[in-house]
Design an enzyme around this catalytic site. Sequence first.
Site, PDB file in Angstrom:
ATOM      1  N   LYS A 172      37.259  44.509  57.605  1.00 39.12           N
ATOM      2  CA  LYS A 172      36.858  46.040  56.707  1.00 39.12           C
ATOM      3  C   LYS A 172      35.834  45.237  54.875  1.00 39.12           C
ATOM      4  CE  LYS A 172      38.552  48.504  53.753  1.00 39.12           C
ATOM      5  NZ  LYS A 172      37.598  47.978  52.664  1.00 39.12           N
ATOM      6  N   GLU A 175      33.809  49.061  50.471  1.00 35.50           N
ATOM      7  CA  GLU A 175      32.894  50.209  51.046  1.00 35.50           C
ATOM      8  C   GLU A 175      31.920  49.447  50.307  1.00 35.50           C
ATOM      9  OE1 GLU A 175      35.645  49.840  49.854  1.00 35.50           O
ATOM     10  OE2 GLU A 175      36.587  51.312  48.365  1.00 35.50           O
ATOM     11  N   GLY A 225      41.644  41.066  47.566  1.00 33.98           N
ATOM     12  CA  GLY A 225      41.540  42.415  46.302  1.00 33.98           C
ATOM     13  C   GLY A 225      42.002  42.448  45.453  1.00 33.98           C
ATOM     14  N   GLU A 247      45.118  37.531  48.529  1.00 35.55           N
ATOM     15  CA  GLU A 247      44.454  36.468  47.395  1.00 35.55           C
ATOM     16  C   GLU A 247      44.009  38.193  46.421  1.00 35.55           C
ATOM     17  OE1 GLU A 247      42.773  35.351  45.480  1.00 35.55           O
ATOM     18  OE2 GLU A 247      41.242  34.353  46.047  1.00 35.55           O
ATOM     19  N   CYS A 281      37.392  35.680  41.439  1.00 32.03           N
ATOM     20  CA  CYS A 281      39.215  35.774  41.052  1.00 32.03           C
ATOM     21  C   CYS A 281      38.964  34.321  40.430  1.00 32.03           C
ATOM     22  CB  CYS A 281      40.240  35.850  42.206  1.00 32.03           C
ATOM     23  SG  CYS A 281      38.904  34.400  43.428  1.00 32.03           S
ATOM     24  N   GLU A 382      43.636  41.141  34.580  1.00 30.87           N
ATOM     25  CA  GLU A 382      42.645  41.187  34.882  1.00 30.87           C
ATOM     26  C   GLU A 382      41.639  41.839  34.605  1.00 30.87           C
ATOM     27  OE1 GLU A 382      41.546  38.401  38.831  1.00 30.87           O
ATOM     28  OE2 GLU A 382      41.580  40.448  39.488  1.00 30.87           O
TER      29      GLU A 382
HETATM   30  O1  TXE Z   1      39.951  46.058  44.642  1.00 25.70           O
HETATM   31  P1  TXE Z   1      40.694  47.173  45.615  1.00 25.70           P
HETATM   32  P2  TXE Z   1      38.292  47.080  43.495  1.00 25.70           P
HETATM   33  C1  TXE Z   1      40.646  42.430  41.011  1.00 25.70           C
HETATM   34  C2  TXE Z   1      39.724  42.760  40.156  1.00 25.70           C
HETATM   35  C3  TXE Z   1      39.513  44.739  40.328  1.00 25.70           C
HETATM   36  C4  TXE Z   1      40.794  45.130  40.485  1.00 25.70           C
HETATM   37  C5  TXE Z   1      40.028  46.271  41.116  1.00 25.70           C
HETATM   38  O2  TXE Z   1      41.182  43.366  38.759  1.00 25.70           O
HETATM   39  O3  TXE Z   1      38.775  45.279  39.103  1.00 25.70           O
HETATM   40  O4  TXE Z   1      41.271  44.163  41.473  1.00 25.70           O
HETATM   41  O5  TXE Z   1      38.836  45.992  42.806  1.00 25.70           O
HETATM   42  C6  TXE Z   1      40.291  47.563  50.144  1.00 25.70           C
HETATM   43  N1  TXE Z   1      44.471  49.740  52.024  1.00 25.70           N
HETATM   44  N2  TXE Z   1      39.841  42.294  42.504  1.00 25.70           N
HETATM   45  O6  TXE Z   1      39.500  48.385  43.020  1.00 25.70           O
HETATM   46  O7  TXE Z   1      41.192  47.951  45.725  1.00 25.70           O
HETATM   47  C7  TXE Z   1      39.035  48.063  49.776  1.00 25.70           C
HETATM   48  O8  TXE Z   1      37.940  48.772  50.112  1.00 25.70           O
HETATM   49  C8  TXE Z   1      43.596  48.222  52.103  1.00 25.70           C
HETATM   50  C9  TXE Z   1      40.489  41.097  42.160  1.00 25.70           C
HETATM   51  O9  TXE Z   1      37.291  47.312  44.211  1.00 25.70           O
HETATM   52  O10 TXE Z   1      41.329  45.875  45.573  1.00 25.70           O
HETATM   53  C10 TXE Z   1      38.226  46.643  49.458  1.00 25.70           C
HETATM   54  O11 TXE Z   1      37.737  46.191  51.040  1.00 25.70           O
HETATM   55  N3  TXE Z   1      42.992  48.253  52.215  1.00 25.70           N
HETATM   56  C11 TXE Z   1      39.633  40.714  43.473  1.00 25.70           C
HETATM   57  C12 TXE Z   1      39.560  45.826  49.180  1.00 25.70           C
HETATM   58  O12 TXE Z   1      40.964  46.442  49.881  1.00 25.70           O
HETATM   59  C13 TXE Z   1      42.195  48.527  50.963  1.00 25.70           C
HETATM   60  C14 TXE Z   1      38.397  40.636  44.330  1.00 25.70           C
HETATM   61  C15 TXE Z   1      39.762  45.056  48.112  1.00 25.70           C
HETATM   62  O13 TXE Z   1      39.360  46.440  47.070  1.00 25.70           O
HETATM   63  C16 TXE Z   1      43.326  50.092  50.111  1.00 25.70           C
HETATM   64  C17 TXE Z   1      38.440  42.450  43.976  1.00 25.70           C
HETATM   65  C18 TXE Z   1      44.473  50.185  50.996  1.00 25.70           C
HETATM   66  N4  TXE Z   1      45.441  51.007  50.787  1.00 25.70           N
HETATM   67  C19 TXE Z   1      38.299  42.814  43.026  1.00 25.70           C
HETATM   68  N5  TXE Z   1      43.250  49.846  49.287  1.00 25.70           N
HETATM   69  C20 TXE Z   1      40.315  38.983  43.904  1.00 25.70           C
HETATM   70  N6  TXE Z   1      41.458  38.260  44.181  1.00 25.70           N
HETATM   71  O14 TXE Z   1      39.043  37.983  43.658  1.00 25.70           O
HETATM   72  C21 TXE Z   1      41.394  49.524  49.134  1.00 25.70           C
HETATM   73  N7  TXE Z   1      41.281  48.350  50.298  1.00 25.70           N
END
Ligand code: TXE
Length: 499
Positions: A172, A175, A225, A247, A281, A382
């Site tokens: 997945k 989005e 994420g 991660e 990250c 972050e």
């Molecule tokens: O990330 P999400 P978001 C951090 C960064 C950013 C914050 C929020 O600080 O500001 O996260 O970003 C999926 N069950 N990073 O809201 O929500 C979602 O659809 C399963 C660090 O965009 O973590 C997407 O595919 N999946 C980072 C993925 O999780 C779920 C990179 C990441 O989204 C879910 C990006 C759920 N309940 C953001 N909810 C890094 N580590 O590099 C969401 N998703």
Amino acid sequence: MQLFIEGEWVDALDGVVRKIRCPADGSFVRSVADAGPRDAARAISSARASFASRVWADRPERERGALLLRVADLIDRDVAAYSMAESLDTGKRLVEAEYDMADIAACFRYYGAMAGEGIGRVVDTGRPDALSRITVSPVGVCALITPWNYPLLQASWKVAPALLAGNSFVIKPSELTPSTTMMLMDTLSEAGLPAGVANLVTGTGAGVGATLTSHPDVDLVSFTGGLTTGRSVMAAAAATVKRVALELGGKNPNIVFADSDYETAIDHALTAVFLHSGQVCSAGTRLIVEESLHDRFVADLADRASRIRLGGPFDDNAETGTLISGAHREKVAAYVAAGIAEGAVLVTGGSAPAEERFADGFFYLPTILDGCTATMSVITDESFGPVLTVETFRTEAEAISIANDTIYGLAGAVFTTDSGKAQRVAEALRHGTVWINDYHPYLPQAEWGGFGQSGNGRELGQAGLAEYREIKHVFHNIDPKPPHWFGGSPAGSTDVAGG
Ligand code: TXE
């Protein structure tokens, strides 16, 4: 509006249509399905059926590796289309997307070439009548959930080892940035991957992510994420005790000693934090600079940061691009405002650029906050934007203590010309990657991941493959006899079973 299930593009059963727009200028990119739980369940069932059929799991590992090598070649062949799609979804400069594609092909090549290595070992039983060996098996059905900052790169770190190990998966993508992961499904098919091994659903965390992380037919979740989402993923996976690899980003320290090479340290300090507008990250968001160097270093940094040229994916003059969304820009701005309210000094940036040409994108100026302290939210959390915070230290021990004062532990750097000091600091840092006199390089053959709440497990390297393997001990008694542990043994027998 289609999902990739059982080797075909099929219409989503649930959900609505999402329009993907380039965050640099709002231009329309494509429509995709925001699918729902029934679609996620359908994709899981396809992966489960393919895994049960052993169509991929029973292929010799060298054949699985050969397929990964073909995938790398196909990505090279299609690099222009892949890079264009990645740039349009993320708003990143085309040249950066091209670098990403080279890294993605390298990841597939690394795991492809690893095929057949280290797939088991013989164990000394200490007994002449028994042989013992350790074998590896695929974990089963993997749910791979990826973010929007490096969409296909993050996917490749999961897909390549998952496939080499013989798993089936449902991926997945975020989005916000699904395009290149969708393209990868066609590339995998062209390379010869059997139908049903790779499946893709598009949609949100609530729509499909939650099903992927809780469904009993999923054996492993690999998630990249945010920390808050990572905690929910772990909780959702707990009910069926899935393997979980996370991660979750970091608050990464960049320690600069007064004896560092000045030009090298300042140049890296800029790249550390402002690459991809801080949406990395491992971004070096916390500058921890020796007090005697502070004034000159921060003044020069601010001068250079204020001259960084922003622009869209195809602007050859641009040095960095946009943030991913309006909501994300608001979050970054809120952290900057909170930092200032808590006593930080705004040195440069701190707003969206004023020029009209940026009005349709989500740009934010490279920002430096000086005089930061450990408890400020801009230090502890972050922000994931182009925001550099500055803290100072007087001693080596103090630098280490500040750098380790975080719930995260993904990456960090130290700049000094004293190699003994560099090694001592590297050893003391509680972070998964440490750079000495450099920032950002990573290697597919070197493990990547975090200490503390930056996550668990590792990606890349041998450990990145181990995440996708179960380990089995096979004990073979080659001279079997009854153990006579329980009653009814023939009189005089003393044999007992081993533990
Ligand atoms: O990330 P999400 P978001 C951090 C960064 C950013 C914050 C929020 O600080 O500001 O996260 O970003 C999926 N069950 N990073 O809201 O929500 C979602 O659809 C399963 C660090 O965009 O973590 C997407 O595919 N999946 C980072 C993925 O999780 C779920 C990179 C990441 O989204 C879910 C990006 C759920 N309940 C953001 N909810 C890094 N580590 O590099 C969401 N998703």
